[in-house]
Design a protein around this motif. Structure first.
Motif: not given
Lengths: 429, 429
Positions: B344-361
């Motif tokens: 699977m590591g060799d598969v090439v495709t696009r990704y959609h990633i949602s992250l929860d992050v701290a709201d700071k600069p």
């Protein structure tokens, strides 16, 4: 693997033939592995021998197709000339000399399929023609083999890319027929003389082939009712939109409700936007098949072009070569059911009729009476009036084409009906 | 026509088997005409002999499947038991006794296809299994025969009706996974234990079979990367909508860009709404095939159910019976290309990633640096903040799955990243 190669004669080296030759050369090892023996291009019959043909050994080129086919060492003849003669004579000669034939010739197959199948069977060779219908889309093999244990009731398809391109253009841009045709011609989707496409002859030939296979009966081009799409207008598309429909040129092959006869027809028709065929864009083809056990199947893909058609030809070539090696043949004609083809008048469907009528009281009652007298039940009526003129759009319930024709004739005779602006069948509901 | 019938043993008489028996009985004349000899149901092996089976002669029923297969006069064994044993032993025994086999057993074929094909070839009989993948939709035959002269690069499909029903429901109603699963169960689209479907095992078995045939190589179930769809959330669908996408559980078989290896995988993925697979509704299946010459083809239809699966079984039965009469066999396994299956590591495709992050600069700069360090190029970023928390949605350009995994691991180690809410691949663009 057998080392002695199977020898292939290619008749015709145009858009499709040159692509067949190219793939045979560049993918020779794959083809050999899949067939179980090398597959060798043994000769290429052309009309213009002086033309430069990249990748083809000039020594293979000949203008004498008959001599090539009669050589005696040819295992398979690939016929991509098209038209009736000399294709028919060459195919028959190929059979007589023990060669199987792969053909892309819809005109010939839809006219003389039965005789050609009989000749192939007589000589113990194969006649395959997946490429004759809808280019690369596997249709003949699925109908003839995958659904061999099922009962097909209906084949409904977009089988001509040129007309689908034009209708799609009219639908999405609001262009008229001529404007859309001009664009199709400029882009190479329509030929200089587009008659065979726009008048539905091409689609009718495919409908005949599909109906014959689907219903295990003989259906010839002459049996197919045909209406072209040159009279479809921007106004028709506007009417279709109001009904939640679009317009497609459809090939429709149906088994009658009693199962005792079949019909085959080609004409423009409204289909609901929710139908999968409605979203077939550009020059793509798609065919819906309804069978008792399988339910609804759809096959979609590029319906024409050099490469897609070559893909179908080569798939048949591999199958026919395998059969040669196994000294067997694939399934031949299956016409045991011998169902008769009914005339268009027997077809039952729904209709969308636009009438120009006088804008005065009582017109609708008159019109409705005519429908009733001919046994055609009305589903909806929409009336629009302005300046003493009015239009009346009638959508019927299912009725026979004969009843509808009678209705329209009677409507034309009403004083209050100024004209029948359009009649269009409504399918796929 | 030959008058001595071909004898068929039916192993299993559940939803599919009973429909096979019914059609064999009610359509006996059609089957005989299409095969060229009568086709007789010679015995039916079941687990519960006391169950009433309408239309099946009780004298045909037996609980001793092995004895039925060993009888010596059986021409074709139809195996619709499913699972590994006793199906595998019975099929092998059938071959040893000269019977061809038609099977609908995806689990067995995806695990032991090579050995079974070898056994069939050794005994000079056929092994057909159109019904193992996508029910009534002709797929095996088109890939194995129609496209035998072409080079398939990609197979992308919805091959599990249960999960498509659930995802379609989530998409159209906004329901969560559990709610949609409950409805699927209530309507009979999901089994009491839905694991095989929702965890992607069923689709993975089909992917293995399709990849093997498409690439003329051996691909086993173990070679298929698999992620189920139980963690897809309503929030994922909301994200997909914002991208003009929907979410489908896809089986994806690809030839690597250099042509020297293949990959096969099953996972939920976003696909654009404009892709034909996006509009495959309910429990329907559809498979896209991309080939060098043919271009893009799509096959659509009911992917499961008694009647559709029986249609595929009977199509194979007719083919296998014809081969028996001709004393030949159809195409066997084609694995000559021997392409290895990459991880699977060799598969090439696009990704959609949602992250929860701290709201700071500075958070976006940190996150972007991590992507850059792992060689994953960012296409778009969308940032949304409230109450000191923020979400960051990143859509990447094409990258390898290994690079993406590395990126995600590093992201999790950032102090400012509170969590990775979801990672979804984006396909079909």
């Amino acid at each position: 693997m057998r080392t002695r190669p199977l020898k292939v004669a290619l008749l015709g080296c145009g858009v499709v033939g040159s692509e067949v030759a190219r793939i045979m050369t560049t993918h020779a090892e794959d083809l050999a592995a899949r067939v179980g023996a090398p597959v060798e291009l043994a000769g290429v019959a052309v009309r213009r021998p002086s033309k430069v043909r990249e990748g083809i050994d000039p020594a293979l080129i000949t203008t004498d197709a008959t001599a090539l086919v009669k050589r005696g060492d040819i295992d398979v003849v690939v016929e991509v000339i098209g038209g009736i003669e000399p294709a028919r004579g060459l195919i028959t000669t190929a059979f007589e000399h023990g060669a199987s034939v792969v053909s892309a010739n819809k005109a010939l197959l839809s006219q003389d399929g039965a005789a050609l199948h009989a000749a192939a069977e007589q000589h113990g060779v194969d006649l395959y023609y997946e490429a004759a219908v809808a280019g690369a889309i596997p249709l003949i093999r699925p109908l003839r083999e995958s659904l061999a244990g099922d009962k097909v009731n209906r084949v409904l398809g977009i089988v001509n890319g040129t007309t689908n391109f034009i209708l799609d253009k009219m639908d999405t841009t609001g262009a008229g027929y001529q404007e859309a045709l001009d664009e199709a011609t400029a882009l190479g989707y329509a030929e200089a003389d587009p008659t065979a496409d726009v008048e539905g002859f091409d689609a009718a030939a495919k409908a005949a082939i599909l109906a014959g296979i689907a219903f295990h009966s003989r259906v010839r081009l002459d049996d197919v009712y045909r209406e072209g799409m040159t009279e479809v207008t921007a106004a028709d598309f506007a009417s279709a939109k109001q009904m939640g429909c679009t317009i497609k040129l459809l090939a429709i092959c149906e088994r009658a409700a009693d199962g005792e006869s079949v019909t085959a027809r080609v004409h423009p028709a409204m289909i609901p936007l929710s139908h999968p065929l409605a979203s077939v864009r550009g020059a793509y083809n798609a065919v819906f098949v309804e069978a008792d056990a399988a339910g609804q199947l759809m096959f979609y893909g590029p319906g024409a072009g050099g490469s897609p058609t070559a893909s179908a030809v080569l798939g048949d070539l591999v199958a026919v070569c395998r059969n040669k090696l196994a000294e067997s043949t694939g399934p031949g004609e299956s016409a045991y059911a011998q169902l008769p083809v009914s005339p268009m008048g027997d077809v039952v469907t729904r209709y969308h009729i636009s009438l120009d009528v006088a804008d005065k009281p009582g017109v609708l009652a008159q019109v409705a009476t005519v429908f009733a007298e001919h046994g055609v039940s009305i589903d909806t009526v929409r009336q629009q009036g302005k300046d003493g003129e009015a239009s009346l759009v009638v959508v019927t319930h299912r009725a026979s084409d004969a009843s509808l024709s009678g209705t329209v004739e009677a409507l034309r005779n009403l004083d209050t009906v100024r004209g029948v602006a359009s009649i269009m069948r409504v399918e796929g509901e």
